[in-house]
Motif scaffolding. Structure first.
Motif, PDB file in Angstrom:
ATOM      1  N   THR A 142     -53.579 -18.481  19.732  1.00 51.04           N
ATOM      2  CA  THR A 142     -53.961 -19.863  20.011  1.00 51.04           C
ATOM      3  C   THR A 142     -52.943 -20.803  19.402  1.00 51.04           C
ATOM      4  OG1 THR A 142     -56.312 -19.278  19.996  1.00 51.04           O
ATOM      5  CG2 THR A 142     -55.756 -21.610  19.788  1.00 51.04           C
ATOM      6  N   ILE A 143     -52.411 -21.682  20.227  1.00 49.53           N
ATOM      7  CA  ILE A 143     -51.464 -22.681  19.748  1.00 49.53           C
ATOM      8  C   ILE A 143     -52.204 -24.002  19.574  1.00 49.53           C
ATOM      9  CG2 ILE A 143     -50.704 -23.406  22.060  1.00 49.53           C
ATOM     10  CD1 ILE A 143     -47.852 -23.699  20.865  1.00 49.53           C
ATOM     11  N   SER A 144     -51.825 -24.723  18.518  1.00 50.24           N
ATOM     12  CA  SER A 144     -52.407 -26.041  18.291  1.00 50.24           C
ATOM     13  C   SER A 144     -51.376 -26.934  17.637  1.00 50.24           C
ATOM     14  CB  SER A 144     -53.662 -25.934  17.409  1.00 50.24           C
ATOM     15  OG  SER A 144     -53.352 -25.373  16.150  1.00 50.24           O
ATOM     16  N   ARG A 145     -51.635 -28.232  17.700  1.00 52.73           N
ATOM     17  CA  ARG A 145     -50.691 -29.196  17.140  1.00 52.73           C
ATOM     18  C   ARG A 145     -51.414 -30.253  16.333  1.00 52.73           C
ATOM     19  NH1 ARG A 145     -46.265 -31.361  21.415  1.00 52.73           N
ATOM     20  NH2 ARG A 145     -46.023 -32.812  19.657  1.00 52.73           N
ATOM     21  N   ASP A 146     -50.683 -30.762  15.347  1.00 57.66           N
ATOM     22  CA  ASP A 146     -51.086 -31.977  14.644  1.00 57.66           C
ATOM     23  C   ASP A 146     -49.985 -32.977  14.944  1.00 57.66           C
ATOM     24  OD1 ASP A 146     -51.492 -34.067  12.856  1.00 57.66           O
ATOM     25  OD2 ASP A 146     -52.280 -32.753  11.302  1.00 57.66           O
ATOM     26  N   ASN A 147     -50.219 -33.830  15.935  1.00 58.86           N
ATOM     27  CA  ASN A 147     -49.165 -34.734  16.386  1.00 58.86           C
ATOM     28  C   ASN A 147     -48.754 -35.719  15.296  1.00 58.86           C
ATOM     29  OD1 ASN A 147     -49.034 -33.609  18.969  1.00 58.86           O
ATOM     30  ND2 ASN A 147     -50.644 -34.944  19.745  1.00 58.86           N
TER      31      ASN A 147
END
Length: 121
Positions: free
Chosen positions: A68-73
């Motif tokens: 699972t890929i996720s980001r904290d912009n």
């Protein structure tokens, strides 16, 4: 100088989990796409997963349902949660940032140094 600082690689048993992180240093307002690629010995670098700033994700078929890929912009940081790891996931994992301004220059396809992930059978 922009840097993509990766962390979280290591050695894990098959079936285990690891979480990779990649933070872009420097004053960057936003990055269009951040992602992870990997390169195993003797093989070409391949896509693992990408995520746009708007939340659209893309995965390689080989990792769907496990990674699972996720980001904290706000932090220009991307994560890769890797579960149910297999020996064939062993590779150097590279962070990629595509589409951002820094110091008046527009960067495409910017790479981190890579972090080793080894999955023991």
């Amino acid at each position: 100088q922009v840097q993509l600082v990766e962390s979280g690689g290591g050695l894990v048993q098959a079936g285990g989990s690891l979480r990779l992180s990649c933070a872009a240093s420097g004053t960057i307002l936003s990055i269009n796409t951040m992602g992870w690629y990997r390169q195993a010995p003797g093989k070409q670098r391949e896509l693992v997963a990408t995520a746009t700033s708007g939340g659209r994700t893309n995965y390689a078929d080989s990792v769907k349902g496990r990674f699972t890929i996720s980001r904290d912009n706000a932090k220009n940081t991307v994560y890769l949660q890797m579960n149910s790891l297999k020996p064939e996931d062993t590779a150097v994992y590279y962070c990629n940032a595509d589409g951002f301004y820094y110091g008046g220059i527009y960067y495409l396809n910017y790479w981190g140094q890579g972090t080793q992930v080894t999955v023991a059978s």
